[in-house]
Design an enzyme around this catalytic site. Structure first.
Site, mmCIF file in Angstrom:
data_model
loop_
_atom_site.group_PDB
_atom_site.id
_atom_site.type_symbol
_atom_site.label_atom_id
_atom_site.label_comp_id
_atom_site.label_asym_id
_atom_site.label_seq_id
_atom_site.Cartn_x
_atom_site.Cartn_y
_atom_site.Cartn_z
ATOM 1 N N ARG A 10 0.858 -1.189 0.000
ATOM 2 C CA ARG A 10 0.000 0.000 0.000
ATOM 3 C C ARG A 10 0.896 1.241 0.000
ATOM 4 O O ARG A 10 1.150 1.844 1.036
ATOM 5 C CB ARG A 10 -0.928 -0.028 1.206
ATOM 6 C CG ARG A 10 -1.857 -1.233 1.207
ATOM 7 C CD ARG A 10 -2.753 -1.246 2.426
ATOM 8 N NE ARG A 10 -1.973 -1.374 3.657
ATOM 9 C CZ ARG A 10 -2.497 -1.295 4.874
ATOM 10 N NH1 ARG A 10 -3.789 -1.062 5.028
ATOM 11 N NH2 ARG A 10 -1.736 -1.437 5.937
ATOM 12 N N ASP A 12 2.576 5.000 -0.647
ATOM 13 C CA ASP A 12 2.118 6.376 -0.454
ATOM 14 C C ASP A 12 1.723 6.982 -1.797
ATOM 15 O O ASP A 12 2.209 6.580 -2.863
ATOM 16 C CB ASP A 12 3.234 7.226 0.164
ATOM 17 C CG ASP A 12 3.652 6.732 1.538
ATOM 18 O OD1 ASP A 12 2.834 6.066 2.187
ATOM 19 O OD2 ASP A 12 4.789 7.025 1.941
ATOM 20 N N TYR A 85 12.247 -2.247 -2.903
ATOM 21 C CA TYR A 85 12.033 -0.890 -3.395
ATOM 22 C C TYR A 85 13.340 -0.313 -3.939
ATOM 23 O O TYR A 85 14.444 -0.746 -3.572
ATOM 24 C CB TYR A 85 11.544 0.035 -2.272
ATOM 25 C CG TYR A 85 10.096 -0.112 -1.905
ATOM 26 C CD1 TYR A 85 9.119 0.693 -2.494
ATOM 27 C CD2 TYR A 85 9.695 -1.037 -0.952
ATOM 28 C CE1 TYR A 85 7.784 0.585 -2.146
ATOM 29 C CE2 TYR A 85 8.355 -1.162 -0.592
ATOM 30 C CZ TYR A 85 7.403 -0.342 -1.192
ATOM 31 O OH TYR A 85 6.088 -0.466 -0.852
ATOM 32 N N ARG A 173 10.846 6.078 2.678
ATOM 33 C CA ARG A 173 11.088 7.497 2.446
ATOM 34 C C ARG A 173 11.778 8.153 3.640
ATOM 35 O O ARG A 173 12.611 9.054 3.476
ATOM 36 C CB ARG A 173 9.780 8.198 2.137
ATOM 37 C CG ARG A 173 9.157 7.775 0.801
ATOM 38 C CD ARG A 173 7.741 8.292 0.667
ATOM 39 N NE ARG A 173 7.708 9.728 0.848
ATOM 40 C CZ ARG A 173 6.650 10.401 1.265
ATOM 41 N NH1 ARG A 173 5.525 9.751 1.563
ATOM 42 N NH2 ARG A 173 6.698 11.722 1.398
#
Length: 238
Positions: A10, A12, A85, A173
């Site tokens: 999920r 951002d 990622y 992040r």
């Protein structure tokens, strides 16, 4: 028709994905309506043809790359054992290549991959990443960070590859934002570990557009249901 839609990650708003996984639970079609979807002679839906139809309906920035009948017990989110990622950054003095502006962060200071990797090494392993997550009342911030590695892939282009068993909200992040301050010399390479130990979330969060979900790993089919059950049991201790 879809009964529910579940995604593996999920992400951002503003984050990209080249390896997102989705599972869709459906209810059986009404009698006599099977002809509305392409099927093989055995009555099994032809998902390759269906994917083509989906792509004609979807907006241009979303594409179905493949589809198959999910094994028993599969859950796109909870059956996953690892997510991968990538975050891209340009430290060119003029900013970022205009063709990469939608997926690469412009950083106006020179960055040291050595300094960032030295700091990143201290964050690997099983920890409570509360300092790097946006808190949610019912969630856990205990995660196993398995990879956090910076590479300079071109003269002014860097990327960091990040892998973990799972990520909490804004975790990647936040990790990137803190490490960038180490990379440009404003913080020491010991600082990210001190932030982790403090448990207090820092405000250094990198923008969403530089982040891409690359892929999701799953166990063998026979272990999918057990993995989903294990993941649903919220981890409360290290």
């Amino acid at each position: 028709m879809p009964k529910s839609v579940v995604v593996a990650g999920r992400t951002d708003a503003g984050v990209h994905a080249t390896g997102q996984v989705v599972h869709v639970d459906v209810v059986p079609l009404a009698p006599g309506s099977a002809g509305r979807v392409p099927v093989f002679a055995e009555g099994i839906p032809d998902l390759t043809r269906m994917a083509g139809r989906w792509n004609r309906l979807l907006p241009g920035d979303v594409r179905v790359l493949g589809a198959r009948i999910a094994p028993e017990g599969f859950d796109a989110r909870f059956s996953a054992v690892r997510r991968h990622y990538r975050y891209r950054v340009s430290d060119a003095p003029w900013g970022v290549d205009p063709l990469r502006r939608h997926d690469t962060l412009a950083w106006n200071r020179p960055l040291s991959t050595d300094a960032m990797n030295a700091a990143a090494a201290e964050l690997l392993g099983l920890h409570d990443f509360a300092a790097y997550c946006k808190q949610r009342e019912t969630g856990t911030t205990i995660r196993e960070l398995q990879r956090l590695e910076w590479t300079r892939v071109d003269e002014h282009l860097l990327e960091v590859r990040v892998s973990a068993d799972a990520f909490c909200h804004s975790m990647v992040r936040s990790l990137v934002g803190v490490l960038l301050l180490v990379g440009d010399g404003r913080r020491t390479d010991a600082w990210p570990a001190k932030v982790l130990e403090s448990g207090i979330r820092d405000s250094a969060v990198a923008p969403a557009h530089g982040l891409t979900l690359l892929g999701v790993d799953y166990p063998p089919d026979a272990e999918l249901a057990a993995r989903a059950e294990q993941t649903r049991n919220v981890r409360t201790s290290l």
